[in-house]
Write an enzyme that holds these catalytic residues in place. Structure first.
Site, PDB file in Angstrom:
ATOM      1  N   PRO A   1       0.838  -1.242  -0.234  1.00 38.35           N
ATOM      2  CA  PRO A   1       0.015  -0.121   0.082  1.00 38.35           C
ATOM      3  C   PRO A   1       0.969   1.435   0.067  1.00 38.35           C
ATOM      4  O   PRO A   1       1.839   1.357   0.745  1.00 38.35           O
ATOM      5  CB  PRO A   1      -0.856  -0.168   1.482  1.00 38.35           C
ATOM      6  CG  PRO A   1      -0.569  -1.468   1.927  1.00 38.35           C
ATOM      7  CD  PRO A   1       0.622  -1.827   1.215  1.00 38.35           C
ATOM      8  N   GLU A   2       0.641   2.226  -0.810  1.00 38.25           N
ATOM      9  CA  GLU A   2       1.209   3.369  -0.880  1.00 38.25           C
ATOM     10  C   GLU A   2       0.411   4.406  -0.244  1.00 38.25           C
ATOM     11  O   GLU A   2      -0.958   4.216  -0.045  1.00 38.25           O
ATOM     12  CB  GLU A   2       1.687   3.858  -2.433  1.00 38.25           C
ATOM     13  CG  GLU A   2       2.799   2.933  -2.678  1.00 38.25           C
ATOM     14  CD  GLU A   2       3.808   3.536  -4.208  1.00 38.25           C
ATOM     15  OE1 GLU A   2       3.706   4.865  -4.195  1.00 38.25           O
ATOM     16  OE2 GLU A   2       4.331   2.644  -4.594  1.00 38.25           O
TER      17      GLU A   2
ATOM     18  N   HIS B   1      -4.479 -14.675   9.899  1.00 37.63           N
ATOM     19  CA  HIS B   1      -3.767 -13.551   9.804  1.00 37.63           C
ATOM     20  C   HIS B   1      -4.563 -12.148  10.419  1.00 37.63           C
ATOM     21  O   HIS B   1      -4.136 -11.225  10.161  1.00 37.63           O
ATOM     22  CB  HIS B   1      -3.162 -13.194   8.407  1.00 37.63           C
ATOM     23  CG  HIS B   1      -2.488 -14.245   7.998  1.00 37.63           C
ATOM     24  ND1 HIS B   1      -1.185 -14.847   8.613  1.00 37.63           N
ATOM     25  CD2 HIS B   1      -2.458 -14.776   6.804  1.00 37.63           C
ATOM     26  CE1 HIS B   1      -0.933 -15.852   7.929  1.00 37.63           C
ATOM     27  NE2 HIS B   1      -1.461 -15.950   6.833  1.00 37.63           N
TER      28      HIS B   1
ATOM     29  N   ARG C   1       1.880 -10.863   6.207  1.00 34.41           N
ATOM     30  CA  ARG C   1       3.463 -10.890   6.281  1.00 34.41           C
ATOM     31  C   ARG C   1       4.025 -10.385   7.598  1.00 34.41           C
ATOM     32  O   ARG C   1       5.227 -10.367   7.845  1.00 34.41           O
ATOM     33  CB  ARG C   1       4.003 -10.221   4.859  1.00 34.41           C
ATOM     34  CG  ARG C   1       3.879 -11.081   3.795  1.00 34.41           C
ATOM     35  CD  ARG C   1       4.336 -10.374   2.368  1.00 34.41           C
ATOM     36  NE  ARG C   1       5.672 -10.505   2.515  1.00 34.41           N
ATOM     37  CZ  ARG C   1       6.828  -9.783   1.605  1.00 34.41           C
ATOM     38  NH1 ARG C   1       5.841  -9.200   0.690  1.00 34.41           N
ATOM     39  NH2 ARG C   1       7.982  -9.769   1.479  1.00 34.41           N
TER      40      ARG C   1
ATOM     41  N   LYS D   1      23.148  16.954  -3.276  1.00 30.58           N
ATOM     42  CA  LYS D   1      22.523  15.510  -3.523  1.00 30.58           C
ATOM     43  C   LYS D   1      23.034  14.644  -4.890  1.00 30.58           C
ATOM     44  O   LYS D   1      22.424  15.331  -5.743  1.00 30.58           O
ATOM     45  CB  LYS D   1      21.310  15.155  -3.146  1.00 30.58           C
ATOM     46  CG  LYS D   1      20.705  15.736  -1.932  1.00 30.58           C
ATOM     47  CD  LYS D   1      21.111  14.812  -0.622  1.00 30.58           C
ATOM     48  CE  LYS D   1      20.926  15.361   0.727  1.00 30.58           C
ATOM     49  NZ  LYS D   1      19.858  16.072   1.074  1.00 30.58           N
TER      50      LYS D   1
END
Ligand SMILES: [Zn+2]
Length: 270
Positions: free
Chosen positions: A2-3, A90, A109, A151
């Site tokens: 998920p973002e 789960h 997970r 950077k």
């Protein structure tokens, strides 16, 4: 994984079921998630849910005494069920409300998290260290330009750095750089100010559009089969290795940057 848009859509989906309701009980079936679920989460029992907030990819369920913090990790899912609904494999944490509704956290997970933030304690370290939210005025292309001057890392890694801005995950970094016409491999300090100003706006647009699309495809957060927070959307470059670029017909290339799959068009992105 998920973002940010998926987490925001999860927030929108669960909020109406939680806000204003009292927490009866918190059931922890499996304490060892990414971090151990602290016993302090039970302090929320008996208290009303005032808000459901999001900061980066963390969800905060706020009560007067503190907040339960949830993170979906790699595979976490939230469902709204009746508290009598039999648990499946789960299903690690239930937040049971006095009206019989239950927010159920499933995480195969176990990279997800359930933490506690007391109102009296300083903000927990990993949250205090986060950069600004992408959809607020604290973030823009000027910030990208200013922070990038020294950077040498690839610009894609730079915009995915949580201290620069939160919530630009792998999919949205690829998509944003494609739209901005910036080669993801280019050193962050070599990208021009003009390009960064455009990129800042594009990141906001890409994330806002994903949230909007997710909100539209999200029909019902209470469906038990649910993959509620995930949604299909049109991606222009991500996952399209070997396919023709939508703009110029060249073949989309793929490399690994910062251990993440990176997709780009060599013609369109300089
Ligand atoms: Zn192209």
């Amino acid at each position: 994984m998920p973002e940010l848009p998926e987490v925001e859509v999860s927030r929108l989906g669960i909020s109406p079921h939680l806000i204003g309701q009292h927490i009866e009980q918190i059931i922890v079936r499996h304490k060892q998630l990414r971090w151990l679920v602290p016993d302090d989460v039970h302090l929320a029992e008996g208290h009303k849910v005032n808000h459901v907030r999001r900061r980066a990819k963390y969800l905060f369920i706020d009560t007067d005494v503190g907040s339960i913090i949830l993170h979906l990790g790699m595979s976490g899912k939230l469902r709204i069920v009746n508290s009598e609904t039999p648990v499946i494999k789960h299903d690690h944490v239930d937040i049971v409300l006095t009206n019989g509704v239950c927010l159920r956290f499933n995480d195969a997970r176990r990279f997800g998290a359930c933490l506690w933030q007391s109102v009296n304690d300083p903000e927990i370290g990993m949250i205090a260290a986060l950069g600004p939210e992408p959809l607020t005025s604290d973030f823009d292309g000027q910030r990208l330009y200013d922070l990038s001057r020294t950077k040498s890392v690839p610009v894609k890694n730079f915009i995915m750095d949580n201290k620069v801005v939160v919530g630009v995950g792998n999919i949205y970094a690829n998509e944003s750089l494609f739209i901005a016409g910036i080669d993801p491999r280019k050193a962050a300090k070599k990208v021009s100010k003009k390009s960064y100003l455009e990129l800042g706006d594009i990141i906001k647009q890409v994330l806002a559009k994903a949230i909007e699309q997710g909100g539209t495809t999200l029909k019902d957060f209470t469906q038990a089969d649910g993959n509620p927070g995930y949604f299909a959307q049109h991606l222009r470059v991500y996952g399209r290795k070997g396919q023709a670029c939508e703009v110029c017909d060249s073949e989309i290339q793929s490399v690994t940057l910062g251990q993440r799959n990176t997709f780009f068009c060599e013609q369109c992105q300089k």
